[in-house]
Design a protein around this motif. Structure first.
Motif, mmCIF file in Angstrom:
data_model
loop_
_atom_site.group_PDB
_atom_site.id
_atom_site.type_symbol
_atom_site.label_atom_id
_atom_site.label_comp_id
_atom_site.label_asym_id
_atom_site.label_seq_id
_atom_site.Cartn_x
_atom_site.Cartn_y
_atom_site.Cartn_z
ATOM 1 N N SER A 250 28.906 103.341 103.446
ATOM 2 C CA SER A 250 29.185 102.203 104.325
ATOM 3 C C SER A 250 29.583 100.970 103.525
ATOM 4 O O SER A 250 30.505 100.240 103.913
ATOM 5 C CB SER A 250 27.967 101.872 105.185
ATOM 6 N N ILE A 251 28.908 100.746 102.421
ATOM 7 C CA ILE A 251 29.246 99.600 101.567
ATOM 8 C C ILE A 251 30.668 99.731 101.048
ATOM 9 O O ILE A 251 31.440 98.764 101.048
ATOM 10 C CB ILE A 251 28.234 99.474 100.410
ATOM 11 N N ILE A 252 31.036 100.922 100.623
ATOM 12 C CA ILE A 252 32.391 101.140 100.092
ATOM 13 C C ILE A 252 33.434 100.930 101.184
ATOM 14 O O ILE A 252 34.429 100.224 100.984
ATOM 15 C CB ILE A 252 32.509 102.542 99.463
ATOM 16 N N GLN B 56 33.144 99.340 104.219
ATOM 17 C CA GLN B 56 33.163 97.983 104.758
ATOM 18 C C GLN B 56 33.538 96.943 103.708
ATOM 19 O O GLN B 56 34.252 95.988 104.008
ATOM 20 C CB GLN B 56 31.800 97.630 105.363
ATOM 21 N N GLY B 57 33.055 97.122 102.483
ATOM 22 C CA GLY B 57 33.266 96.106 101.470
ATOM 23 C C GLY B 57 34.559 96.234 100.687
ATOM 24 O O GLY B 57 35.062 95.249 100.155
ATOM 25 N N VAL B 58 35.091 97.446 100.614
ATOM 26 C CA VAL B 58 36.269 97.662 99.776
ATOM 27 C C VAL B 58 37.485 98.116 100.582
ATOM 28 O O VAL B 58 38.591 97.612 100.379
ATOM 29 C CB VAL B 58 35.956 98.700 98.666
ATOM 30 N N ARG C 2 41.853 96.401 102.850
ATOM 31 C CA ARG C 2 43.028 97.019 102.226
ATOM 32 C C ARG C 2 43.761 97.941 103.188
ATOM 33 O O ARG C 2 44.994 97.950 103.239
ATOM 34 C CB ARG C 2 42.608 97.789 100.980
#
Length: 177
Positions: free
Chosen positions: A45-47, A49-51, A55
């Motif tokens: 989820s961090i990857i 949502q955050g990354v 993009r």
């Protein structure tokens, strides 16, 4: 778009409602194994949502990003629903994590359809949708799970709630298209 949001939120309720029960029933996982999987879910989820979200939206646009997210969620639910082993279930988690692309793209699309003075109303409506799905989802998914693992079933199908959730996302995809 409100119906897409409703179906997506309703499908999501299957996860917190049944995942732990399902993993224990189907794979005989203990709390340690479940905890490791949930930590993996958090990392995914961090990857996403955050990354990835920004993009992907920049490259594909909100509409296509929403579609990609819905497809990944539906495919992830299918993998989880049919997964014969815990390792295959984990693959479903990774695929499903890309469903996280859908929410921000959907929110962006909905936001553009209302004036600045109506943004609060939109947020209230989407929060209401989430609340309603949070009330009815556990009832739906636990009953489906119970029905499909009942002792009288010749061939139990414990993944049925996940398959139902995936079908909801396919339907939402049809609405979104």
């Amino acid at each position: 778009l409100a119906w897409v949001s409703f179906l997506s939120n309703l499908a999501h309720v299957a996860l917190p409602t049944l995942s732990v029960l399902y993993m224990g029933y189907r794979y005989d996982w203990n709390t340690g194994a479940v905890g490791l999987l949930l930590a993996g879910v958090a990392v995914c989820s961090i990857i996403v949502q955050g990354v990835l979200v920004g993009r992907v939206v920049k490259k594909l646009g909100e509409q296509r990003t929403m579609v990609v997210g819905l497809v990944c969620g539906a495919v992830g639910f299918a993998i989880q629903g049919f997964a014969p082993t815990g390792l295959v279930y984990v693959v479903g988690v990774v695929v499903m994590s890309l469903w996280g692309l859908c929410g921000p793209a959907l929110q962006g699309l909905m936001t553009r359809h209302v004036s600045p003075s109506q943004q609060g109303l939109l947020q209230g409506a989407t929060s209401s949708i989430t609340g309603i799905t949070g009330m009815i989802g556990p009832l739906i998914f636990t009953q489906v799970f119970s029905y499909f693992i009942a002792p009288e079933r010749a061939a139990p199908m414990p993944g049925a709630p996940f398959l139902l959730a995936g079908a909801m996302l396919w339907f939402a995809l049809g609405l979104a298209a």
